[in-house]
Design an enzyme around this catalytic site. Sequence first.
Site, mmCIF file in Angstrom:
data_model
loop_
_atom_site.group_PDB
_atom_site.id
_atom_site.type_symbol
_atom_site.label_atom_id
_atom_site.label_comp_id
_atom_site.label_asym_id
_atom_site.label_seq_id
_atom_site.Cartn_x
_atom_site.Cartn_y
_atom_site.Cartn_z
ATOM 1 N N GLY A 14 0.778 -1.239 0.000
ATOM 2 C CA GLY A 14 0.000 0.000 0.000
ATOM 3 C C GLY A 14 0.807 1.284 0.000
ATOM 4 O O GLY A 14 0.341 2.297 0.527
ATOM 5 N N LEU A 95 -10.556 -7.059 -12.869
ATOM 6 C CA LEU A 95 -12.005 -6.916 -12.707
ATOM 7 C C LEU A 95 -12.708 -7.191 -14.037
ATOM 8 O O LEU A 95 -12.201 -6.839 -15.103
ATOM 9 C CB LEU A 95 -12.324 -5.506 -12.208
ATOM 10 C CG LEU A 95 -11.781 -5.206 -10.805
ATOM 11 C CD1 LEU A 95 -11.842 -3.712 -10.507
ATOM 12 C CD2 LEU A 95 -12.532 -6.005 -9.744
ATOM 13 N N ASN A 109 -6.253 3.142 -12.591
ATOM 14 C CA ASN A 109 -5.271 2.143 -12.155
ATOM 15 C C ASN A 109 -3.870 2.713 -12.339
ATOM 16 O O ASN A 109 -3.620 3.453 -13.283
ATOM 17 C CB ASN A 109 -5.416 0.884 -13.027
ATOM 18 C CG ASN A 109 -4.403 -0.196 -12.673
ATOM 19 O OD1 ASN A 109 -4.227 -0.557 -11.504
ATOM 20 N ND2 ASN A 109 -3.719 -0.721 -13.674
ATOM 21 N N HIS A 111 -0.047 1.549 -13.145
ATOM 22 C CA HIS A 111 0.729 0.411 -13.655
ATOM 23 C C HIS A 111 2.195 0.839 -13.736
ATOM 24 O O HIS A 111 2.493 1.918 -14.258
ATOM 25 C CB HIS A 111 0.219 -0.035 -15.026
ATOM 26 C CG HIS A 111 0.954 -1.229 -15.528
ATOM 27 N ND1 HIS A 111 0.699 -2.502 -15.065
ATOM 28 C CD2 HIS A 111 1.978 -1.343 -16.405
ATOM 29 C CE1 HIS A 111 1.539 -3.349 -15.648
ATOM 30 N NE2 HIS A 111 2.322 -2.668 -16.464
ATOM 31 N N GLU A 149 -12.511 -2.809 -20.078
ATOM 32 C CA GLU A 149 -12.565 -4.281 -20.070
ATOM 33 C C GLU A 149 -11.260 -4.925 -20.545
ATOM 34 O O GLU A 149 -11.072 -6.121 -20.389
ATOM 35 C CB GLU A 149 -13.779 -4.776 -20.880
ATOM 36 C CG GLU A 149 -13.794 -4.449 -22.351
ATOM 37 C CD GLU A 149 -14.094 -2.979 -22.671
ATOM 38 O OE1 GLU A 149 -14.398 -2.174 -21.745
ATOM 39 O OE2 GLU A 149 -13.994 -2.624 -23.850
ATOM 40 N N ASP A 152 -5.091 -3.172 -18.604
ATOM 41 C CA ASP A 152 -4.147 -2.077 -18.882
ATOM 42 C C ASP A 152 -4.423 -1.399 -20.228
ATOM 43 O O ASP A 152 -3.523 -0.795 -20.826
ATOM 44 C CB ASP A 152 -2.683 -2.564 -18.833
ATOM 45 C CG ASP A 152 -2.312 -3.129 -17.463
ATOM 46 O OD1 ASP A 152 -2.820 -2.615 -16.457
ATOM 47 O OD2 ASP A 152 -1.516 -4.076 -17.408
ATOM 48 N N GLU A 182 5.245 6.764 -9.703
ATOM 49 C CA GLU A 182 3.930 6.332 -9.213
ATOM 50 C C GLU A 182 3.349 7.250 -8.140
ATOM 51 O O GLU A 182 2.195 7.679 -8.230
ATOM 52 C CB GLU A 182 4.016 4.908 -8.638
ATOM 53 C CG GLU A 182 4.392 3.867 -9.673
ATOM 54 C CD GLU A 182 4.340 2.453 -9.130
ATOM 55 O OE1 GLU A 182 3.381 2.105 -8.433
ATOM 56 O OE2 GLU A 182 5.270 1.678 -9.412
HETATM 57 C C1 GAR Z 1 2.961 -0.913 -7.517
HETATM 58 O O1 GAR Z 1 4.235 -0.837 -8.109
HETATM 59 C C2 GAR Z 1 1.885 -0.875 -8.575
HETATM 60 O O2 GAR Z 1 2.191 -0.025 -9.648
HETATM 61 C C3 GAR Z 1 1.873 -2.315 -9.017
HETATM 62 O O3 GAR Z 1 1.991 -3.047 -7.813
HETATM 63 C C4 GAR Z 1 2.739 -2.271 -6.862
HETATM 64 C C5 GAR Z 1 1.948 -2.166 -5.587
HETATM 65 O O4 GAR Z 1 2.689 -1.526 -4.563
HETATM 66 N N1 GAR Z 1 0.686 -2.622 -9.743
HETATM 67 C C6 GAR Z 1 0.651 -3.476 -10.779
HETATM 68 O O5 GAR Z 1 1.617 -4.104 -11.144
HETATM 69 C C7 GAR Z 1 -0.697 -3.597 -11.457
HETATM 70 N N2 GAR Z 1 -0.591 -4.295 -12.710
HETATM 71 P P1 GAR Z 1 1.982 -0.829 -3.321
HETATM 72 O O6 GAR Z 1 1.038 -1.865 -2.696
HETATM 73 O O7 GAR Z 1 3.125 -0.506 -2.399
HETATM 74 O O8 GAR Z 1 1.248 0.397 -3.802
#
Ligand code: GAR
Length: 202
Positions: A14, A95, A109, A111, A149, A152, A182
């Site tokens: 998180g 989803l 989202n 990514h 749908e 990504d 991010e």
């Molecule tokens: C993050 O790097 C996010 O971008 C990735 O998972 C990690 C979660 O970290 N998401 C994906 O790969 C989705 N396809 P976090 O729980 O510390 O935010």
Amino acid sequence: MDKARIAVLVSGGGTNLQALLDAQGDVITSGEITLVISNKAGAYALERARLAGVKGETVLRRECGSQEAFEDKVLSLLRENNIDMIVLAGFLSVLSERFVKEYPNRIINIHPSLIPKHCGDGFYGLKVHESVLAAGDKVTGATVHFVNEITDGGEIIFQQEVPVMEGDTPEVLQKRVMEQAEWIILPKACEQVSKKIVEESK
Ligand code: GAR
């Protein structure tokens, strides 16, 4: 409506949720995080929600029996909490079209790559950074996009580039992408979408 009510869906540590919580009142002024839903028991993200005074819920697919029942449970929590917008922040479950259509242009989202590179089914977490390193890319980054749908495949809201350095491991690269991309673009995108929702409600 003064502020859009935001639910954040998580599966793990998180850190992106934390970036959103920390951005409230600063970058995020048009929305308020009012609910966190985890599909993993004991995810540290739930502790982050608790510390911030935000309601946390856990919904486990295996306890629901099917993906459809799992999504129904999540949808009922979203409705009970009058949620206007959903942020997938490290939510590692895809989803269905049926779910996504309940919130058109209201699910975003994050990514950890420059979509369309290193994305789609099976590309999540460290696997994305392993793929970037295996390809020998010199630049990577992160993307925030609307969820539709196609995994990504929704409209891109923001992208931020990050350099790949000599000797990077997937873990080192993941950390750099989080810190330099991010955690910056996700709150910005959240504000942009919340603001539009508030304006449309007037
Ligand atoms: C993050 O790097 C996010 O971008 C990735 O998972 C990690 C979660 O970290 N998401 C994906 O790969 C989705 N396809 P976090 O729980 O510390 O935010």
